[in-house]
Design an enzyme around this catalytic site. Structure first.
Site, PDB file in Angstrom:
ATOM      1  CB  SER A 153      -0.887   0.032   1.247  1.00 30.08           C
ATOM      2  OG  SER A 153      -1.606   1.259   1.283  1.00 30.08           O
ATOM      3  CE1 TYR A 167      -4.431  -2.062   4.764  1.00 32.46           C
ATOM      4  CE2 TYR A 167      -3.504   0.122   4.467  1.00 32.46           C
ATOM      5  CZ  TYR A 167      -4.048  -1.033   3.935  1.00 32.46           C
ATOM      6  OH  TYR A 167      -4.182  -1.165   2.572  1.00 32.46           O
TER       7      TYR A 167
HETATM    8  N1  LIG Z   1      -8.632  -0.397  -2.254  1.00 35.89           N
HETATM    9  C1  LIG Z   1      -7.595   0.367  -2.029  1.00 35.89           C
HETATM   10  O1  LIG Z   1      -7.653   1.571  -2.258  1.00 35.89           O
HETATM   11  C2  LIG Z   1      -6.313  -0.215  -1.494  1.00 35.89           C
HETATM   12  C3  LIG Z   1      -5.213   0.642  -1.383  1.00 35.89           C
HETATM   13  C4  LIG Z   1      -4.001   0.121  -0.955  1.00 35.89           C
HETATM   14  C5  LIG Z   1      -3.891  -1.229  -0.669  1.00 35.89           C
HETATM   15  N2  LIG Z   1      -4.983  -2.034  -0.773  1.00 35.89           N
HETATM   16  C6  LIG Z   1      -4.803  -3.460  -0.470  1.00 35.89           C
HETATM   17  O2  LIG Z   1      -5.397  -4.247  -1.492  1.00 35.89           O
HETATM   18  C7  LIG Z   1      -5.842  -5.485  -0.936  1.00 35.89           C
HETATM   19  C8  LIG Z   1      -7.315  -5.671  -1.302  1.00 35.89           C
HETATM   20  O3  LIG Z   1      -8.057  -4.597  -0.721  1.00 35.89           O
HETATM   21  P1  LIG Z   1      -9.504  -4.160  -1.203  1.00 35.89           P
HETATM   22  O4  LIG Z   1      -9.533  -2.700  -1.126  1.00 35.89           O
HETATM   23  O5  LIG Z   1      -9.834  -4.853  -2.455  1.00 35.89           O
HETATM   24  O6  LIG Z   1     -10.344  -4.725   0.045  1.00 35.89           O
HETATM   25  P2  LIG Z   1     -11.759  -5.446   0.170  1.00 35.89           P
HETATM   26  O7  LIG Z   1     -12.698  -4.939  -0.848  1.00 35.89           O
HETATM   27  O8  LIG Z   1     -12.100  -5.347   1.596  1.00 35.89           O
HETATM   28  O9  LIG Z   1     -11.412  -6.961  -0.214  1.00 35.89           O
HETATM   29  C9  LIG Z   1     -10.654  -7.761   0.662  1.00 35.89           C
HETATM   30  C10 LIG Z   1     -10.663  -9.190   0.173  1.00 35.89           C
HETATM   31  O10 LIG Z   1      -9.952  -9.997   1.128  1.00 35.89           O
HETATM   32  C11 LIG Z   1     -10.810 -11.023   1.614  1.00 35.89           C
HETATM   33  N3  LIG Z   1     -10.510 -11.281   3.025  1.00 35.89           N
HETATM   34  C12 LIG Z   1     -10.688 -10.446   4.081  1.00 35.89           C
HETATM   35  N4  LIG Z   1     -10.319 -11.052   5.219  1.00 35.89           N
HETATM   36  C13 LIG Z   1      -9.885 -12.297   4.867  1.00 35.89           C
HETATM   37  C14 LIG Z   1      -9.396 -13.414   5.596  1.00 35.89           C
HETATM   38  N5  LIG Z   1      -9.265 -13.389   6.945  1.00 35.89           N
HETATM   39  N6  LIG Z   1      -9.062 -14.539   4.915  1.00 35.89           N
HETATM   40  C15 LIG Z   1      -9.207 -14.588   3.563  1.00 35.89           C
HETATM   41  N7  LIG Z   1      -9.668 -13.576   2.817  1.00 35.89           N
HETATM   42  C16 LIG Z   1     -10.007 -12.432   3.477  1.00 35.89           C
HETATM   43  C17 LIG Z   1     -12.240 -10.494   1.413  1.00 35.89           C
HETATM   44  O11 LIG Z   1     -13.231 -11.506   1.300  1.00 35.89           O
HETATM   45  P3  LIG Z   1     -14.032 -12.123   2.582  1.00 35.89           P
HETATM   46  O12 LIG Z   1     -14.617 -10.984   3.327  1.00 35.89           O
HETATM   47  O13 LIG Z   1     -15.028 -13.062   1.962  1.00 35.89           O
HETATM   48  O14 LIG Z   1     -13.008 -12.881   3.364  1.00 35.89           O
HETATM   49  C18 LIG Z   1     -12.052  -9.795   0.066  1.00 35.89           C
HETATM   50  O15 LIG Z   1     -12.058 -10.741  -0.987  1.00 35.89           O
HETATM   51  C19 LIG Z   1      -5.607  -5.395   0.571  1.00 35.89           C
HETATM   52  O16 LIG Z   1      -4.386  -6.031   0.884  1.00 35.89           O
HETATM   53  C20 LIG Z   1      -5.498  -3.908   0.803  1.00 35.89           C
HETATM   54  O17 LIG Z   1      -4.752  -3.606   1.944  1.00 35.89           O
HETATM   55  C21 LIG Z   1      -6.203  -1.557  -1.164  1.00 35.89           C
END
Ligand SMILES: NC(=O)c1ccc[n+]([C@@H]2O[C@H](COP(=O)([O-])OP(=O)(O)OC[C@H]3O[C@@H](n4cnc5c(N)ncnc54)[C@H](OP(=O)(O)O)[C@@H]3O)[C@@H](O)[C@H]2O)c1
Length: 264
Positions: A153, A167
């Protein structure tokens, strides 16, 4: 000159990939990109229903399976790895994307917010790499290494305004773990890189985008938030022949926000 056409440079036909957290958000953007480039993809997340629905949506792009697992638990990482290896002795691409964020003020930030976030964001990528090493080693060659892509991130590159102590720390640690593993696994024909996304629409970022999405976009040199293709594109690049000579890198995909931040 090597005979590499533009299309083979990014072609993933015949590759086998695992994308954790591939049921929505950034993981789904990446899974879609890998499928469209020709890879066979397994997605995983905790909820069986979310897995089934994401498999249904993604199947229009290629061969996708979904396996539910709670990756914040060591035993569940091992179970998922065993199921992945049961489907193929070789794993070409591991995308450690599943992640969680916990925002709370310093005064009340609970112990659980450290354990839950570090278990999923930092330890589970390590546990999966450990359990899947034989399959990654089986896939990688001098010419075409296996790939590990960790989703970090920009919260670990600059300091976000809202408090996210565990985080940001977990992502900074994941960036460094990326470099540590890259050094060790390079000679074994496995590359290890991280992508550091800026703000992309997802469940995790929905409240932030509702509240200040326009401001974030206006401050970015490229004047917008991230889009699905931005994330699919960097993942396909890192997973394909095009990305076979990079390892130990942290690639910010954020429209220039963190990398051009002014000190004032
Ligand atoms: N979106 C952004 O702007 C952003 C920016 C920087 C970094 N990131 C990183 O990108 C990655 C994805 O983020 P996102 O924004 O797409 O988040 P999100 O929409 O909350 O998706 C998270 C995913 O991880 C799964 N998950 C959560 N807890 C889990 C667990 N204990 N075991 C297995 N799977 C789990 C969720 O499905 P379930 O709930 O079904 O488990 C979902 O598929 C993360 O690492 C986040 O830190 C995102």
């Amino acid at each position: 000159m090597a005979d590499t056409t533009h299309s083979d440079l990014f072609d993933l036909s015949g590759k086998y990939a695992l994308v954790t957290g591939g049921t929505r958000g950034i993981g789904m953007m990446i899974a879609r990109g890998l499928l469209q480039a020709g890879a066979r993809v397994i997605i995983s997340s905790r909820k069986a229903e979310a897995c089934a629905e994401a498999q249904r949506l993604l199947s229009e792009f290629g061969d996708v399976q979904a396996i539910p697992a709670d990756l914040s638990r060591h035993d569940e990482c091992q179970r998922l790895a065993a199921l992945v290896k049961a489907g193929s002795e070789r794993l070409d691409i591991l995308v450690n994307n599943a992640g969680a964020m916990w925002r709370e003020p310093l005064e009340t930030f609970p112990a659980e917010a450290w354990d839950a976030v570090l278990d999923l964001n930092l330890k589970s990528p390590f546990w999966l790499v450990q359990a899947l090493l034989p399959a990654l080693r089986g896939a990688g060659t001098d010419d075409d290494p296996a790939r590990i892509i960790n989703i970090g991130s920009i919260a670990a590159v600059h300091v976000a305004e809202a408090p996210n102590y565990s985080y940001a720390s977990s992502k900074a640690a994941l960036h460094q773990l990326t470099r540590v593993l890259a050094r060790e696994l390079g000679p074994q024909h496995i590359t290890v890189n991280a992508v550091a996304p800026g703000v992309f629409p997802s469940q995790m970022m929905a409240a932030t985008i509702d509240a200040i999405g326009d401001t974030i976009a206006a401050k970015a040199p490229l004047r917008r938030l991230g889009r699905d293709d931005d994330m699919a594109g960097v993942a396909v690049f890192l997973a394909s022949r095009a990305g076979s000579y990079l390892t130990g890198t942290i690639i910010p995909v954020d429209g220039g926000t963190a990398t051009t931040a002014s000190g004032t």
